[in-house]
Structure formats: structure tokens, C-alpha cells
Design a protein around this motif. Structure first.
Motif, PDB file in Angstrom:
ATOM      1  N   ILE A  76      40.111  39.800  81.601  1.00  0.00           N
ATOM      2  CA  ILE A  76      41.106  40.858  81.409  1.00  0.00           C
ATOM      3  C   ILE A  76      40.735  41.558  80.100  1.00  0.00           C
ATOM      4  N   SER A  77      40.115  42.712  80.198  1.00  0.00           N
ATOM      5  CA  SER A  77      39.521  43.354  79.017  1.00  0.00           C
ATOM      6  C   SER A  77      40.533  43.858  77.996  1.00  0.00           C
ATOM      7  N   ASP A  78      41.773  44.110  78.390  1.00  0.00           N
ATOM      8  CA  ASP A  78      42.745  44.607  77.417  1.00  0.00           C
ATOM      9  C   ASP A  78      43.664  43.513  76.869  1.00  0.00           C
ATOM     10  N   VAL A  79      43.324  42.251  77.119  1.00  0.00           N
ATOM     11  CA  VAL A  79      44.097  41.121  76.583  1.00  0.00           C
ATOM     12  C   VAL A  79      43.262  40.419  75.514  1.00  0.00           C
ATOM     13  N   LYS A  80      43.870  40.203  74.347  1.00  0.00           N
ATOM     14  CA  LYS A  80      43.205  39.514  73.241  1.00  0.00           C
ATOM     15  C   LYS A  80      43.801  38.116  73.090  1.00  0.00           C
ATOM     16  N   VAL A  81      42.928  37.135  72.843  1.00  0.00           N
ATOM     17  CA  VAL A  81      43.356  35.744  72.688  1.00  0.00           C
ATOM     18  C   VAL A  81      42.649  35.136  71.477  1.00  0.00           C
ATOM     19  N   HIS A  82      43.095  33.964  71.068  1.00  0.00           N
ATOM     20  CA  HIS A  82      42.482  33.231  69.957  1.00  0.00           C
ATOM     21  C   HIS A  82      41.020  32.931  70.290  1.00  0.00           C
ATOM     22  N   ARG A  83      40.122  33.308  69.400  1.00  0.00           N
ATOM     23  CA  ARG A  83      38.690  33.166  69.674  1.00  0.00           C
ATOM     24  C   ARG A  83      38.270  31.712  69.917  1.00  0.00           C
ATOM     25  N   GLY A  84      38.804  30.779  69.133  1.00  0.00           N
ATOM     26  CA  GLY A  84      38.402  29.375  69.282  1.00  0.00           C
ATOM     27  C   GLY A  84      38.771  28.798  70.639  1.00  0.00           C
ATOM     28  N   PHE A  85      39.980  29.082  71.107  1.00  0.00           N
ATOM     29  CA  PHE A  85      40.397  28.583  72.419  1.00  0.00           C
ATOM     30  C   PHE A  85      39.595  29.265  73.526  1.00  0.00           C
ATOM     31  N   ASN A  86      39.352  30.559  73.368  1.00  0.00           N
ATOM     32  CA  ASN A  86      38.565  31.289  74.365  1.00  0.00           C
ATOM     33  C   ASN A  86      37.154  30.707  74.459  1.00  0.00           C
ATOM     34  N   GLN A  87      36.546  30.426  73.319  1.00  0.00           N
ATOM     35  CA  GLN A  87      35.205  29.848  73.313  1.00  0.00           C
ATOM     36  C   GLN A  87      35.195  28.454  73.939  1.00  0.00           C
ATOM     37  N   ALA A  88      36.219  27.658  73.648  1.00  0.00           N
ATOM     38  CA  ALA A  88      36.278  26.306  74.223  1.00  0.00           C
ATOM     39  C   ALA A  88      36.271  26.354  75.744  1.00  0.00           C
ATOM     40  N   LEU A  89      36.868  27.382  76.308  1.00  0.00           N
ATOM     41  CA  LEU A  89      36.980  27.479  77.760  1.00  0.00           C
ATOM     42  C   LEU A  89      35.800  28.206  78.400  1.00  0.00           C
ATOM     43  N   PHE A  90      35.256  29.212  77.724  1.00  0.00           N
ATOM     44  CA  PHE A  90      34.290  30.093  78.379  1.00  0.00           C
ATOM     45  C   PHE A  90      32.844  30.007  77.903  1.00  0.00           C
ATOM     46  N   VAL A  91      32.573  29.349  76.783  1.00  0.00           N
ATOM     47  CA  VAL A  91      31.189  29.270  76.312  1.00  0.00           C
ATOM     48  C   VAL A  91      30.418  28.282  77.174  1.00  0.00           C
ATOM     49  N   ARG A  92      29.247  28.715  77.616  1.00  0.00           N
ATOM     50  CA  ARG A  92      28.391  27.858  78.448  1.00  0.00           C
ATOM     51  C   ARG A  92      27.677  26.845  77.574  1.00  0.00           C
ATOM     52  N   GLY A  93      27.267  25.747  78.170  1.00  0.00           N
ATOM     53  CA  GLY A  93      26.592  24.683  77.435  1.00  0.00           C
ATOM     54  C   GLY A  93      25.205  25.087  76.967  1.00  0.00           C
ATOM     55  N   ASP A  94      24.588  24.209  76.184  1.00  0.00           N
ATOM     56  CA  ASP A  94      23.267  24.479  75.617  1.00  0.00           C
ATOM     57  C   ASP A  94      22.139  24.339  76.630  1.00  0.00           C
ATOM     58  N   GLU A  95      22.360  23.549  77.657  1.00  0.00           N
ATOM     59  CA  GLU A  95      21.321  23.325  78.658  1.00  0.00           C
ATOM     60  C   GLU A  95      21.205  24.534  79.585  1.00  0.00           C
ATOM     61  N   PRO A  96      19.998  24.883  80.000  1.00  0.00           N
ATOM     62  CA  PRO A  96      19.833  26.014  80.931  1.00  0.00           C
ATOM     63  C   PRO A  96      20.635  25.791  82.218  1.00  0.00           C
ATOM     64  N   GLY A  97      21.377  26.799  82.615  1.00  0.00           N
ATOM     65  CA  GLY A  97      22.164  26.712  83.837  1.00  0.00           C
ATOM     66  C   GLY A  97      23.464  25.944  83.708  1.00  0.00           C
ATOM     67  N   GLU A  98      23.774  25.450  82.507  1.00  0.00           N
ATOM     68  CA  GLU A  98      25.011  24.683  82.317  1.00  0.00           C
ATOM     69  C   GLU A  98      26.207  25.632  82.309  1.00  0.00           C
ATOM     70  N   ASP A  99      27.180  25.333  83.144  1.00  0.00           N
ATOM     71  CA  ASP A  99      28.364  26.173  83.277  1.00  0.00           C
ATOM     72  C   ASP A  99      29.370  25.894  82.171  1.00  0.00           C
ATOM     73  N   SER A 100      30.257  26.847  81.961  1.00  0.00           N
ATOM     74  CA  SER A 100      31.367  26.658  81.021  1.00  0.00           C
ATOM     75  C   SER A 100      32.418  25.752  81.661  1.00  0.00           C
ATOM     76  N   LEU A 101      33.351  25.290  80.851  1.00  0.00           N
ATOM     77  CA  LEU A 101      34.465  24.497  81.363  1.00  0.00           C
ATOM     78  C   LEU A 101      35.223  25.303  82.419  1.00  0.00           C
ATOM     79  N   PHE A 102      35.469  26.583  82.142  1.00  0.00           N
ATOM     80  CA  PHE A 102      36.174  27.430  83.093  1.00  0.00           C
ATOM     81  C   PHE A 102      35.423  27.491  84.426  1.00  0.00           C
ATOM     82  N   ASP A 103      34.111  27.685  84.383  1.00  0.00           N
ATOM     83  CA  ASP A 103      33.309  27.763  85.611  1.00  0.00           C
ATOM     84  C   ASP A 103      33.405  26.476  86.430  1.00  0.00           C
ATOM     85  N   ARG A 104      33.343  25.333  85.745  1.00  0.00           N
ATOM     86  CA  ARG A 104      33.399  24.049  86.459  1.00  0.00           C
ATOM     87  C   ARG A 104      34.765  23.828  87.107  1.00  0.00           C
TER      88      ARG A 104
END
Length: 105
Positions: A23-51
Motif C-alpha cells: 500500500i504505497s500511501d501507508v507509512k509504517v515503522h521501518r523496523g517492523f516493516n523490515q522484520a516482515l518484508f526483508v528477504r534473507g541473506d541466502e539467494p532465493g530466501e523469502d521474507s517472513l511475509f512471503d513464507r
């Protein structure tokens, strides 16, 4: 910003993955957003949200009448709110509910 003498430094970001916001017009806390959406370090590793999204899609396809509930306590409550909002926005299920307990301000 301050609240009863406490100083808060809240950095906000767009809701969802950096490269493809949910949702491009919604702003959230960066740390919580990263915890949910940042992909892992391994190639092809999905984010928590993706899993979680993949698991819920599979479950809902087998049980379309079931209700999806996202829940958590404290930090998990913040993540459950973001997860529930993402599931609802992506129309993953007909019925998405969030029950959070003691979410951070």
C-alpha cells in the motif's frame, strides 16, 4: 516527538517490500516493516511475509470457508497487524481478522 518526557525517534517507510510496496500511501515503522518484508541473506530466501503468505494461500485453497486470524503479543502484535493488513489488501482470504495484544505504540 515526545510523550510524557520520553523521546521517540520513529522512522517511517512505505508499507511492504521496498521494491514493491503493498500500500504505497501507508507509512509504517521501518523496523517492523523490515522484520516482515526483508528477504534473507541466502539467494532465493523469502521474507517472513512471503513464507506466511504462501502457507495461508495453500491453506485457504483447501479450506475456503475458514477464517484467517493474525495474532501476536508485543512485537508479534505489531507484526500481526502488518501481516493482517497485507493479507487483506492482497485479498488472500474473504475474512481476515487481527487480534493483537500489547502492541508497541
Amino acid at each position: 516527538d515526545s510523550f510524557n518526557g520520553h523521546v521517540f525517534d520513529v522512522i517511517q517507510t512505505t508499507f511492504g517490500p521496498e521494491d514493491e510496496p503493498i500500500i504505497s500511501d501507508v507509512k509504517v515503522h521501518r523496523g517492523f516493516n523490515q522484520a516482515l518484508f526483508v528477504r534473507g541473506d541466502e539467494p532465493g530466501e523469502d521474507s517472513l511475509f512471503d513464507r506466511v503468505l504462501r502457507a495461508i494461500k495453500d491453506f485457504v485453497s483447501e479450506h475456503p470457508d475458514y477464517k484467517v486470524v493474525s495474532t501476536g503479543h508485543s512485537t508479534g502484535a505489531a507484526l500481526s497487524v502488518l501481516m493482517g493488513a497485507g493479507l487483506a489488501e492482497l485479498n488472500v482470504a474473504d475474512n481476515v481478522t487481527v487480534n493483537s495484544f500489547a502492541a508497541p505504540l
